[in-house]
Design a protein around this motif. Structure first.
Motif, PDB file in Angstrom:
ATOM      1  N   VAL A 122      10.056  -6.242  12.753  1.00 17.52           N
ATOM      2  CA  VAL A 122      10.446  -6.685  11.418  1.00 17.52           C
ATOM      3  C   VAL A 122      11.831  -6.140  11.083  1.00 17.52           C
ATOM      4  O   VAL A 122      12.262  -5.127  11.628  1.00 17.52           O
ATOM      5  CB  VAL A 122       9.414  -6.249  10.347  1.00 17.52           C
ATOM      6  N   GLY A 123      12.514  -6.831  10.159  1.00 13.65           N
ATOM      7  CA  GLY A 123      13.901  -6.478   9.874  1.00 13.65           C
ATOM      8  C   GLY A 123      14.071  -5.215   9.061  1.00 13.65           C
ATOM      9  O   GLY A 123      14.903  -4.359   9.376  1.00 13.65           O
ATOM     10  N   TRP A 124      13.293  -5.074   7.967  1.00 16.60           N
ATOM     11  CA  TRP A 124      13.502  -3.938   7.073  1.00 16.60           C
ATOM     12  C   TRP A 124      12.171  -3.565   6.422  1.00 16.60           C
ATOM     13  O   TRP A 124      11.583  -4.371   5.704  1.00 16.60           O
ATOM     14  CB  TRP A 124      14.522  -4.300   5.991  1.00 16.60           C
ATOM     15  N   VAL A 125      11.696  -2.377   6.688  1.00 16.84           N
ATOM     16  CA  VAL A 125      10.440  -1.910   6.093  1.00 16.84           C
ATOM     17  C   VAL A 125      10.744  -1.337   4.715  1.00 16.84           C
ATOM     18  O   VAL A 125      11.620  -0.486   4.559  1.00 16.84           O
ATOM     19  CB  VAL A 125       9.764  -0.863   6.990  1.00 16.84           C
ATOM     20  N   THR A 126      10.022  -1.818   3.703  1.00 17.98           N
ATOM     21  CA  THR A 126      10.274  -1.384   2.328  1.00 17.98           C
ATOM     22  C   THR A 126       9.339  -0.272   1.877  1.00 17.98           C
ATOM     23  O   THR A 126       9.697   0.522   1.006  1.00 17.98           O
ATOM     24  CB  THR A 126      10.149  -2.572   1.365  1.00 17.98           C
ATOM     25  N   ALA A 127       8.130  -0.195   2.441  1.00 16.57           N
ATOM     26  CA  ALA A 127       7.189   0.874   2.070  1.00 16.57           C
ATOM     27  C   ALA A 127       6.108   0.969   3.137  1.00 16.57           C
ATOM     28  O   ALA A 127       5.735  -0.027   3.753  1.00 16.57           O
ATOM     29  CB  ALA A 127       6.558   0.598   0.704  1.00 16.57           C
ATOM     30  N   VAL A 128       5.613   2.184   3.337  1.00 17.26           N
ATOM     31  CA  VAL A 128       4.512   2.431   4.274  1.00 17.26           C
ATOM     32  C   VAL A 128       3.405   3.128   3.504  1.00 17.26           C
ATOM     33  O   VAL A 128       3.628   4.175   2.883  1.00 17.26           O
ATOM     34  CB  VAL A 128       4.967   3.319   5.454  1.00 17.26           C
ATOM     35  N   SER A 129       2.215   2.545   3.510  1.00 15.33           N
ATOM     36  CA  SER A 129       1.112   3.121   2.747  1.00 15.33           C
ATOM     37  C   SER A 129       0.107   3.882   3.610  1.00 15.33           C
ATOM     38  O   SER A 129      -0.645   4.719   3.108  1.00 15.33           O
ATOM     39  CB  SER A 129       0.382   2.029   1.955  1.00 15.33           C
ATOM     40  N   ARG A 130       0.103   3.597   4.908  1.00 10.15           N
ATOM     41  CA  ARG A 130      -0.880   4.262   5.779  1.00 10.15           C
ATOM     42  C   ARG A 130      -0.418   4.194   7.222  1.00 10.15           C
ATOM     43  O   ARG A 130       0.084   3.173   7.679  1.00 10.15           O
ATOM     44  CB  ARG A 130      -2.243   3.584   5.626  1.00 10.15           C
ATOM     45  N   VAL A 131      -0.600   5.315   7.930  1.00 10.05           N
ATOM     46  CA  VAL A 131      -0.308   5.392   9.360  1.00 10.05           C
ATOM     47  C   VAL A 131      -1.522   5.991  10.054  1.00 10.05           C
ATOM     48  O   VAL A 131      -2.089   6.982   9.585  1.00 10.05           O
ATOM     49  CB  VAL A 131       0.937   6.255   9.648  1.00 10.05           C
ATOM     50  N   THR A 132      -1.938   5.377  11.162  1.00  8.17           N
ATOM     51  CA  THR A 132      -3.047   5.917  11.941  1.00  8.17           C
ATOM     52  C   THR A 132      -2.604   6.132  13.382  1.00  8.17           C
ATOM     53  O   THR A 132      -1.753   5.404  13.910  1.00  8.17           O
ATOM     54  CB  THR A 132      -4.271   4.986  11.927  1.00  8.17           C
ATOM     55  N   VAL A 133      -3.169   7.149  14.006  1.00  9.24           N
ATOM     56  CA  VAL A 133      -2.983   7.405  15.427  1.00  9.24           C
ATOM     57  C   VAL A 133      -4.374   7.543  16.025  1.00  9.24           C
ATOM     58  O   VAL A 133      -5.169   8.385  15.576  1.00  9.24           O
ATOM     59  CB  VAL A 133      -2.153   8.678  15.678  1.00  9.24           C
ATOM     60  N   ALA A 134      -4.673   6.696  16.982  1.00  7.74           N
ATOM     61  CA  ALA A 134      -6.012   6.657  17.593  1.00  7.74           C
ATOM     62  C   ALA A 134      -7.088   6.470  16.526  1.00  7.74           C
ATOM     63  O   ALA A 134      -8.172   7.049  16.606  1.00  7.74           O
ATOM     64  CB  ALA A 134      -6.262   7.911  18.423  1.00  7.74           C
ATOM     65  N   GLY A 135      -6.780   5.672  15.496  1.00  5.66           N
ATOM     66  CA  GLY A 135      -7.742   5.367  14.454  1.00  5.66           C
ATOM     67  C   GLY A 135      -7.873   6.405  13.366  1.00  5.66           C
ATOM     68  O   GLY A 135      -8.636   6.212  12.416  1.00  5.66           O
TER      69      GLY A 135
END
Length: 201
Positions: A122-135
């Motif tokens: 994607v070109g430009w991320v405006t916000a991140v609400s959640r990140v998971t690693v291995a679930g």
């Protein structure tokens, strides 16, 4: 820092979104061709008819100063020169989007979204609400690096799938160095065709 395309309640139908690519084609005497793609990913052209803009709130459904918002963005960009972020209401949210699998050393991963059978950055991320690693949801240890990188303080483990919930926009520029703003009646303006295209971030 990019300017942001304003919210315009007066946008009408049809809105067009046109994927564009570029390919170098070289023909041989045998009739065979050698084709080389020039863009690493597709770009997009947008065309919006804006049937209603108001400078003073005369038409409440069109906002209070939508004419000024669009006109100032266009002038600020100086037509085709400047850039802005456009959020496509039909293509701007990713949920539990798989980004990559860890290799134990890499700490930065580009954000991507899946479209049918295609996954593209994607070109430009405006916000991140959640990140998971291995679930497992990560409360910290990561950051958003503009325009579109997820950066970890410690590299995820080998094989650990990295996923995220996020919103994104398209970095764009106008396609014309002149746009007609039509004064239809007292307090009501329109733009028959507003054209812009995405650019590589």
């Amino acid at each position: 820092m990019h300017a942001t395309f304003p919210s315009l309640p007066g946008i009408a139908w049809p809105v067009t979104k046109r994927p564009i690519t570029a390919t170098r084609v070289e023909a041989h005497a045998s009739g065979r061709e050698v084709r080389s793609p020039l863009y690493p990913a597709a770009l997009y052209e947008f065309t919006l008819p804006v049937e209603g803009l108001t400078p003073d709130g005369s038409f409440p459904g069109l906002g209070t100063a939508s004419l000024q918002a669009l006109l100032s963005l266009y002038i600020q960009c100086r037509g085709t020169w400047g850039t802005f972020l456009f959020t496509d209401p039909t293509d701007g949210v990713a949920t539990n989007q798989a980004l990559a699998a860890g290799d134990g050393t890499t700490t930065a991963f580009p954000f991507a979204r899946t479209l049918g059978g295609l996954t593209e950055t994607v070109g430009w991320v405006t916000a991140v609400s959640r990140v998971t690693v291995a679930g497992v949801t990560q409360a910290g240890g990561w950051s958003l690096t503009a325009p579109n990188l997820l950066t970890f303080a410690t590299a995820p483990a080998v094989g650990a799938v990295i996923a995220a919930d996020f919103t994104y926009a398209f970095p764009c520029r106008f396609m014309d160095d002149g746009v007609d703003f039509e004064h239809l009646m007292q307090g009501l303006w329109a733009v028959k065709s507003l054209r812009f295209r995405s650019i590589a971030p």
